[in-house]
Structure formats: structure tokens, C-alpha cells
Design an enzyme around this catalytic site. Structure first.
Site, mmCIF file in Angstrom:
data_model
loop_
_atom_site.group_PDB
_atom_site.id
_atom_site.type_symbol
_atom_site.label_atom_id
_atom_site.label_comp_id
_atom_site.label_asym_id
_atom_site.label_seq_id
_atom_site.Cartn_x
_atom_site.Cartn_y
_atom_site.Cartn_z
ATOM 1 C CG ASP A 69 -0.354 -0.079 2.527
ATOM 2 O OD1 ASP A 69 0.891 -0.101 2.614
ATOM 3 O OD2 ASP A 69 -1.098 -0.122 3.523
ATOM 4 C CB SER A 70 4.566 1.620 -0.288
ATOM 5 O OG SER A 70 4.686 0.483 -1.127
ATOM 6 C CE LYS A 83 3.593 -5.767 3.681
ATOM 7 N NZ LYS A 83 3.163 -4.593 4.493
ATOM 8 C CD GLU A 96 0.875 -1.584 8.007
ATOM 9 O OE1 GLU A 96 0.584 -0.796 8.930
ATOM 10 O OE2 GLU A 96 1.279 -1.195 6.888
ATOM 11 C CD GLU A 143 8.480 0.067 7.143
ATOM 12 O OE1 GLU A 143 8.645 1.201 6.625
ATOM 13 O OE2 GLU A 143 7.486 -0.649 6.910
#
Length: 255
Positions: free
Chosen positions: A34-35, A102, A104, A172
Site C-alpha cells: 500500500d506504499s 500482508k 500490519e 520495519e
């Protein structure tokens, strides 16, 4: 690859052309992050990205791949409860062609969602540390786990997502020593981004590693296009340096 000590190469892609370049260079995992909200759409965070947009970009990337593992992000609030997480996972695999999603964080509802997804044959990659969807909670894009209690909590969260069924973890924006500690604590592979050289693999945003992201490049990244004459050569150099343990170097990490 983890058990054999082979470093895993992951890189983001948002369309078929970049996906084909990744596969040609031998990248192991393509991530539709989603970057894209920041590097493609020009937003200041990943929060505006919708599920429809993630499905669309995942489908584009899938068309450029034949064998590379394809992972797609659950966008902001797609994991707000198990029902929405299952719907998002089903769409990203069924419509988008991803092989893994993925997600978070490690809050209780996230652990419940991981368990529900994996129980229904949707493989999950967890994402811990500096999780961009929590940017407002963190007060910005800040390095996580520098205090001892915060580091201990991240180790506990990593063990929790593994126990819930995650098969891969992205860590990260944490001190290099913590990246090594988490990697050594888990049976599943740990992919680092700004987490030091001792993770099982590395991931970067493709636009960062090509030096074309507007503004200041993240400390943990490197311009692999500099001194090379093509995108293909840059991606191949990135893959080679990750596999040989040359990247990331000390200057790309955090104390």
C-alpha cells in the site's frame, strides 16, 4: 531458504512491467504494497489506499509474473474485524491473483484475523515495527523498539503472529540488534526493511531503490540505479547484494 541460510529477496511492484523486471532478475517475492499510495498516488501516507485499488494493482502485477511469490497488502481498516479481513483476503487472492496477504500489527483482533485467514487457506505475512498504517498513532514515521520494554514487546508480538499462523514476517524500522533478535527467535522467515543485515531477507520499495521517489530517500534504502544503465541492472544488483549480504550495510541501519 531460512533453514538453508539463503537470503530472501523481496521488492515492491505496482504494475506488470515492473513485475516482469523483478522476475527476470530472480527476485523471490514481489510485494504489492500500500506504499503505492505514497510513491504512485502522491499521498503523504498509505491511509487513503482502498481495497479496490489494491486488488487492481495486484492483478496488474500478477500478469507480469509466472513463478515469483506474490504478496499483497491489506489496506487501512480492511482488517478492522475478521469478516472484513476475510473479504479482503478473498478478493486479493481470487480477483488479484496474490498468493499471500500482508497484515500490519499484532493487536488481538489482528491475531484473530491471521488465524481466521490461515484457517481458510489464505497465507499471511505479518508486518511489525514501524507499521505505516499506524503513522498517526506513532506521531510520524519513527523508529520503533529502541527502548528495552518496546523491544521486548516487539519480540512478543513476533512470536504471537507466528503462533497465530503467519508464515512470513516483515520487520520495519527497528534497531539492527532487534532485527537480529527477532530473526533468531522465530521459525518463520523474517524480512527486514530498516531492520539491519541479520534478517532472513530484505525488502525495499522499488522506487526508493531506483532513486526516483520524490524527496529524501529513506536511510535504510540505497540508489541501485546510480552508475548503472537500466532498471533491470539495478534490480539485479539489489538482488545480488542482498543474497551476498552486502546490502544492507551498517549505514543503512539504526542503533
Amino acid at each position: 531458504m531460512k533453514s538453508a541460510g539463503q537470503r530472501i529477496v523481496m521488492l515492491t511492484a505496482y504494475d506488470a512491467s515492473f513485475a516482469a523486471q523483478l522476475e527476470a532478475a530472480g527476485v523471490d517475492v514481489a510485494l504489492v504494497g500500500d506504499s503505492l499510495g505514497m510513491v504512485v498516488q502522491g499521498h503523504k501516507s498509505t491511509l487513503p489506499v482502498t481495497l479496490d485499488q489494491m486488488v487492481y494493482h495486484t492483478a496488474l502485477v500478477a500478469r507480469g509474473l509466472s513463478a515469483t511469490l506474490l504478496v499483497a497488502d491489506l489496506p487501512f481498516m480492511a482488517d478492522r474485524d475478521v469478516a472484513h479481513a476475510l473479504e479482503a483476503g478473498a478478493r486479493l487472492l481470487g480477483e488479484g491473483g496474490a498468493a499471500m496477504v500482508k497484515i500490519e500489527g499484532a493487536a488481538p483482533h489482528i491475531l484473530e484475523a491471521i488465524a481466521a485467514l490461515t484457517a481458510r487457506a489464505v497465507p499471511v505475512c505479518a508486518h511489525l515495527g514501524l507499521t505505516p498504517q499506524s503513522v498517526h498513532k506513532f506521531g510520524g514515521f519513527r523508529i520503533q523498539g529502541r527502548a528495552r520494554d518496546a523491544a521486548d514487546q516487539l519480540v512478543e508480538e513476533a512470536l504471537a503472529v507466528q503462533a497465530a499462523g503467519a508464515q512470513l514476517v516483515v520487520i520495519e524500522g527497528v534497531p539492527s540488534s532487534l532485527g537480529a533478535r527477532i530473526t533468531g527467535s522465530l521459525d518463520i522467515p523474517v524480512i527486514g526493511i530498516g531492520a539491519g543485515p541479520d534478517c532472513d531477507g530484505q525488502v525495499l520499495v522499488c522506487y526508493d531503490m531506483l532513486g526516483i521517489t520524490p524527496g529524501k530517500r529513506p536511510k535504510f534504502s540505497k540508489d541501485f540505479l546510480a552508475g548503472r544503465d537500466s532498471v533491470a541492472a539495478a534490480i539485479a544488483a539489489y538482488a545480488d547484494e542482498v543474497r551476498r549480504g552486502v546490502f544492507p550495510a551498517a549505514e543503512h541501519g539504526f542503533a
